[in-house]
Design a protein around this motif. Structure first.
Motif, PDB file in Angstrom:
ATOM      1  N   LEU A 167      -6.894   2.003  24.301  1.00  0.00           N
ATOM      2  CA  LEU A 167      -7.481   3.266  24.769  1.00  0.00           C
ATOM      3  C   LEU A 167      -7.539   4.301  23.647  1.00  0.00           C
ATOM      4  O   LEU A 167      -8.483   5.102  23.590  1.00  0.00           O
ATOM      5  CB  LEU A 167      -6.679   3.802  25.955  1.00  0.00           C
ATOM      6  N   ASP A 168      -6.539   4.298  22.770  1.00  0.00           N
ATOM      7  CA  ASP A 168      -6.576   5.213  21.628  1.00  0.00           C
ATOM      8  C   ASP A 168      -7.732   4.864  20.687  1.00  0.00           C
ATOM      9  O   ASP A 168      -8.384   5.757  20.131  1.00  0.00           O
ATOM     10  CB  ASP A 168      -5.247   5.161  20.870  1.00  0.00           C
ATOM     11  N   GLN A 169      -7.984   3.579  20.517  1.00  0.00           N
ATOM     12  CA  GLN A 169      -9.103   3.166  19.679  1.00  0.00           C
ATOM     13  C   GLN A 169     -10.445   3.563  20.294  1.00  0.00           C
ATOM     14  O   GLN A 169     -11.408   3.872  19.583  1.00  0.00           O
ATOM     15  CB  GLN A 169      -9.063   1.651  19.460  1.00  0.00           C
ATOM     16  N   LEU A 170     -10.508   3.593  21.627  1.00  0.00           N
ATOM     17  CA  LEU A 170     -11.744   3.981  22.316  1.00  0.00           C
ATOM     18  C   LEU A 170     -11.926   5.496  22.380  1.00  0.00           C
ATOM     19  O   LEU A 170     -13.004   5.971  22.759  1.00  0.00           O
ATOM     20  CB  LEU A 170     -11.752   3.415  23.744  1.00  0.00           C
ATOM     21  N   ASN A 171     -10.872   6.274  22.051  1.00  0.00           N
ATOM     22  CA  ASN A 171     -10.943   7.747  22.068  1.00  0.00           C
ATOM     23  C   ASN A 171     -11.368   8.274  23.431  1.00  0.00           C
ATOM     24  O   ASN A 171     -12.303   9.061  23.562  1.00  0.00           O
ATOM     25  CB  ASN A 171     -11.910   8.251  20.993  1.00  0.00           C
ATOM     26  N   VAL A 172     -10.640   7.833  24.466  1.00  0.00           N
ATOM     27  CA  VAL A 172     -10.973   8.274  25.830  1.00  0.00           C
ATOM     28  C   VAL A 172      -9.990   9.309  26.350  1.00  0.00           C
ATOM     29  O   VAL A 172     -10.112   9.758  27.492  1.00  0.00           O
ATOM     30  CB  VAL A 172     -11.023   7.065  26.787  1.00  0.00           C
ATOM     31  N   GLY A 173      -8.997   9.706  25.553  1.00  0.00           N
ATOM     32  CA  GLY A 173      -8.101  10.789  25.940  1.00  0.00           C
ATOM     33  C   GLY A 173      -7.159  10.456  27.074  1.00  0.00           C
ATOM     34  O   GLY A 173      -6.843  11.336  27.878  1.00  0.00           O
ATOM     35  N   ILE A 174      -6.700   9.216  27.165  1.00  0.00           N
ATOM     36  CA  ILE A 174      -5.818   8.786  28.254  1.00  0.00           C
ATOM     37  C   ILE A 174      -4.472   8.381  27.680  1.00  0.00           C
ATOM     38  O   ILE A 174      -4.393   7.704  26.655  1.00  0.00           O
ATOM     39  CB  ILE A 174      -6.441   7.604  29.036  1.00  0.00           C
ATOM     40  N   GLU A 175      -3.396   8.795  28.355  1.00  0.00           N
ATOM     41  CA  GLU A 175      -2.042   8.411  27.983  1.00  0.00           C
ATOM     42  C   GLU A 175      -1.444   7.554  29.102  1.00  0.00           C
ATOM     43  O   GLU A 175      -1.312   8.007  30.242  1.00  0.00           O
ATOM     44  CB  GLU A 175      -1.163   9.634  27.757  1.00  0.00           C
ATOM     45  N   VAL A 176      -1.084   6.325  28.780  1.00  0.00           N
ATOM     46  CA  VAL A 176      -0.498   5.405  29.765  1.00  0.00           C
ATOM     47  C   VAL A 176       0.974   5.749  29.941  1.00  0.00           C
ATOM     48  O   VAL A 176       1.743   5.792  28.972  1.00  0.00           O
ATOM     49  CB  VAL A 176      -0.653   3.940  29.320  1.00  0.00           C
ATOM     50  N   LYS A 177       1.369   5.990  31.172  1.00  0.00           N
ATOM     51  CA  LYS A 177       2.771   6.316  31.461  1.00  0.00           C
ATOM     52  C   LYS A 177       3.581   5.052  31.731  1.00  0.00           C
ATOM     53  O   LYS A 177       4.648   4.840  31.170  1.00  0.00           O
ATOM     54  CB  LYS A 177       2.873   7.251  32.658  1.00  0.00           C
ATOM     55  N   ASN A 178       3.084   4.193  32.617  1.00  0.00           N
ATOM     56  CA  ASN A 178       3.824   2.989  32.983  1.00  0.00           C
ATOM     57  C   ASN A 178       2.874   1.908  33.446  1.00  0.00           C
ATOM     58  O   ASN A 178       1.765   2.201  33.918  1.00  0.00           O
ATOM     59  CB  ASN A 178       4.830   3.263  34.112  1.00  0.00           C
ATOM     60  N   VAL A 179       3.350   0.663  33.324  1.00  0.00           N
ATOM     61  CA  VAL A 179       2.698  -0.489  33.953  1.00  0.00           C
ATOM     62  C   VAL A 179       3.769  -1.202  34.757  1.00  0.00           C
ATOM     63  O   VAL A 179       4.791  -1.630  34.204  1.00  0.00           O
ATOM     64  CB  VAL A 179       2.076  -1.447  32.922  1.00  0.00           C
ATOM     65  N   TYR A 180       3.577  -1.280  36.066  1.00  0.00           N
ATOM     66  CA  TYR A 180       4.541  -1.924  36.951  1.00  0.00           C
ATOM     67  C   TYR A 180       3.966  -3.239  37.476  1.00  0.00           C
ATOM     68  O   TYR A 180       2.820  -3.280  37.941  1.00  0.00           O
ATOM     69  CB  TYR A 180       4.873  -1.034  38.147  1.00  0.00           C
ATOM     70  N   GLU A 203       0.368  -8.816  40.834  1.00  0.00           N
ATOM     71  CA  GLU A 203      -0.164  -7.533  41.305  1.00  0.00           C
ATOM     72  C   GLU A 203       0.512  -6.428  40.507  1.00  0.00           C
ATOM     73  O   GLU A 203       1.743  -6.359  40.469  1.00  0.00           O
ATOM     74  CB  GLU A 203       0.073  -7.355  42.798  1.00  0.00           C
ATOM     75  N   ALA A 204      -0.290  -5.587  39.875  1.00  0.00           N
ATOM     76  CA  ALA A 204       0.255  -4.568  38.969  1.00  0.00           C
ATOM     77  C   ALA A 204      -0.361  -3.212  39.255  1.00  0.00           C
ATOM     78  O   ALA A 204      -1.445  -3.100  39.839  1.00  0.00           O
ATOM     79  CB  ALA A 204       0.013  -4.966  37.511  1.00  0.00           C
ATOM     80  N   VAL A 205       0.356  -2.183  38.823  1.00  0.00           N
ATOM     81  CA  VAL A 205      -0.116  -0.798  38.932  1.00  0.00           C
ATOM     82  C   VAL A 205      -0.012  -0.151  37.556  1.00  0.00           C
ATOM     83  O   VAL A 205       1.025  -0.250  36.898  1.00  0.00           O
ATOM     84  CB  VAL A 205       0.717   0.002  39.950  1.00  0.00           C
ATOM     85  N   VAL A 206      -1.099   0.496  37.129  1.00  0.00           N
ATOM     86  CA  VAL A 206      -1.129   1.206  35.847  1.00  0.00           C
ATOM     87  C   VAL A 206      -1.182   2.704  36.146  1.00  0.00           C
ATOM     88  O   VAL A 206      -2.094   3.179  36.827  1.00  0.00           O
ATOM     89  CB  VAL A 206      -2.350   0.798  35.006  1.00  0.00           C
ATOM     90  N   GLN A 207      -0.208   3.440  35.642  1.00  0.00           N
ATOM     91  CA  GLN A 207      -0.157   4.892  35.829  1.00  0.00           C
ATOM     92  C   GLN A 207      -0.486   5.572  34.499  1.00  0.00           C
ATOM     93  O   GLN A 207       0.016   5.163  33.450  1.00  0.00           O
ATOM     94  CB  GLN A 207       1.228   5.326  36.301  1.00  0.00           C
ATOM     95  N   TYR A 208      -1.308   6.643  34.579  1.00  0.00           N
ATOM     96  CA  TYR A 208      -1.732   7.296  33.336  1.00  0.00           C
ATOM     97  C   TYR A 208      -2.059   8.764  33.580  1.00  0.00           C
ATOM     98  O   TYR A 208      -2.331   9.193  34.716  1.00  0.00           O
ATOM     99  CB  TYR A 208      -2.940   6.577  32.734  1.00  0.00           C
ATOM    100  N   TYR A 209      -2.035   9.540  32.493  1.00  0.00           N
ATOM    101  CA  TYR A 209      -2.391  10.956  32.489  1.00  0.00           C
ATOM    102  C   TYR A 209      -3.603  11.166  31.585  1.00  0.00           C
ATOM    103  O   TYR A 209      -3.972  10.297  30.789  1.00  0.00           O
ATOM    104  CB  TYR A 209      -1.246  11.814  31.939  1.00  0.00           C
ATOM    105  N   VAL A 210      -4.177  12.371  31.685  1.00  0.00           N
ATOM    106  CA  VAL A 210      -5.205  12.809  30.739  1.00  0.00           C
ATOM    107  C   VAL A 210      -4.509  13.602  29.643  1.00  0.00           C
ATOM    108  O   VAL A 210      -3.901  14.639  29.907  1.00  0.00           O
ATOM    109  CB  VAL A 210      -6.275  13.680  31.435  1.00  0.00           C
TER     110      VAL A 210
END
Length: 321
Positions: free
Chosen positions: A181-194, A117-124
């Motif tokens: 995500l950078d290759q997809l050009n969706v403007g998302i920055e991943v902060k952490n994966v827990y 079970e994981a959580v992905v945190q991200y910003y725009v």
């Protein structure tokens, strides 16, 4: 002339009033229409202004104006909020969760099944890409993260996933998700994966606990053996050093004794060369004294056919007295 009892006609006045009202309504509609172009951007947001569907500018927090729809429109994007996606479970309410088995069950590199079970945190990080290149950010982030997480789990053994490789797997997953995500050009920055919870499936928990207990016993016995070895080896090494030193001391003693005997023999040999007969007699008597040390000593003398008896032990006693 107007006949008595007839009312005068007021149709022109009514038409004027009706026309005035229509003009007023039209003006009001136009005013409201143009006033609809005012919009407010919140402190955590940016506004993306579009003209006929094409992005023309980005504005920050505050009150702004754009031409009314359908000429121009605005899309607001929250760029400060920390967004998250849950893999393998869903939050039902604060403190309550439900598992999603088809997401959580994953295959490890050694052929075992583990529940992750994981959580992905991200910003725009790029509002324009986020708003115009992406339809549903939640689905994209969840799909990409789950796919990469499965690959990372499949590259490790179940022991590594459950213990010391958890943080490494999470870090690698975050890095690879960001690259995709950078290759997809969706403007998302991943902060952490827990990795919140990593455990064996419920069906094999008992067997897995038995295996873990056996491993712990094995580790305990190994530590005890290591402790015994660490105690025994230094002691044996110390005894070996002591034996070697005793042997060296004994060898040194023998060498010194041999040297002393050699020096004594050299001195005796020197005296022997000076007076061979006397020295030979003295050595003979000394040897007899050592051999007959614990025996009574007698000397029998023969002269003129008469035997004389001499008790040397009594002479020695007398001499000692």
């Amino acid at each position: 002339m107007t006949e008595i009892g007839e009312l005068p006609e007021r149709r022109p006045s009514f038409k004027f009033m009706s026309g005035f009202v229509i003009v007023f309504v039209i003006i009001a509609i136009v005013v409201v229409y143009f006033l609809s172009g005012f919009f407010f951007v919140g402190p955590a947001e940016v506004g993306l202004v579009k003209r006929f569907g094409a992005h023309i500018k980005t504005v920050g927090p505050g009150l702004h104006y754009h031409l009314p729809y359908p000429i121009e429109s605005v899309v607001k994007v929250n760029v400060s909020a920390l967004r998250k996606q849950e893999i393998g479970f869903r939050t039902v309410s604060p403190g309550r969760y439900t598992s999603v088995k088809n997401e959580s069950l994953m295959l490890t590199g050694d052929g075992n099944i583990v529940s992750v079970e994981a959580v992905v945190q991200y910003y725009v990080k790029d509002p324009e890409q986020f708003a115009f290149n992406l339809i549903n950010d939640e689905q994209v982030v969840r799909f990409v993260s789950e796919a990469i997480l499965r690959e990372e789990v499949a590259a490790a053994s179940i022991d590594e996933v459950l213990t010391f490789e958890r943080d490494v797997i999470a870090a690698k997953t975050a890095e690879r998700v960001q690259d995709v995500l950078d290759q997809l050009n969706v403007g998302i920055e991943v902060k952490n994966v827990y990795l919140q919870e990593v455990s064996p499936p419920e069906q094999v928990v008992a067997a897995f606990d038995d295996v873990n207990n056996a491993k712990q016993d094995k580790e305990k016995l190994r530590n005890e053996a290591e402790r015994y070895k660490n105690d025994l080896i230094p002691r044996a090494e110390g005894e070996a050093v002591q034996i070697v030193r005793e042997a060296e001391a004994y060898a040194e003693e023998l060498i010194l004794k041999a040297k002393g005997e050699a020096e004594r023999f050299t001195k005796v040999f020197g005296e022997y060369k000076k007076a061979p007969k006397i020295t030979r007699t003295r050595l003979y008597l000394e040897m007899l004294n050592r051999i007959l040390k614990d025996s009574e000593k007698f000397v029998l003398l023969s002269k003129d056919g008469v035997l004389k008896f001499l008790d040397l032990s009594k002479m020695e006693e007398g001499g000692s007295r």
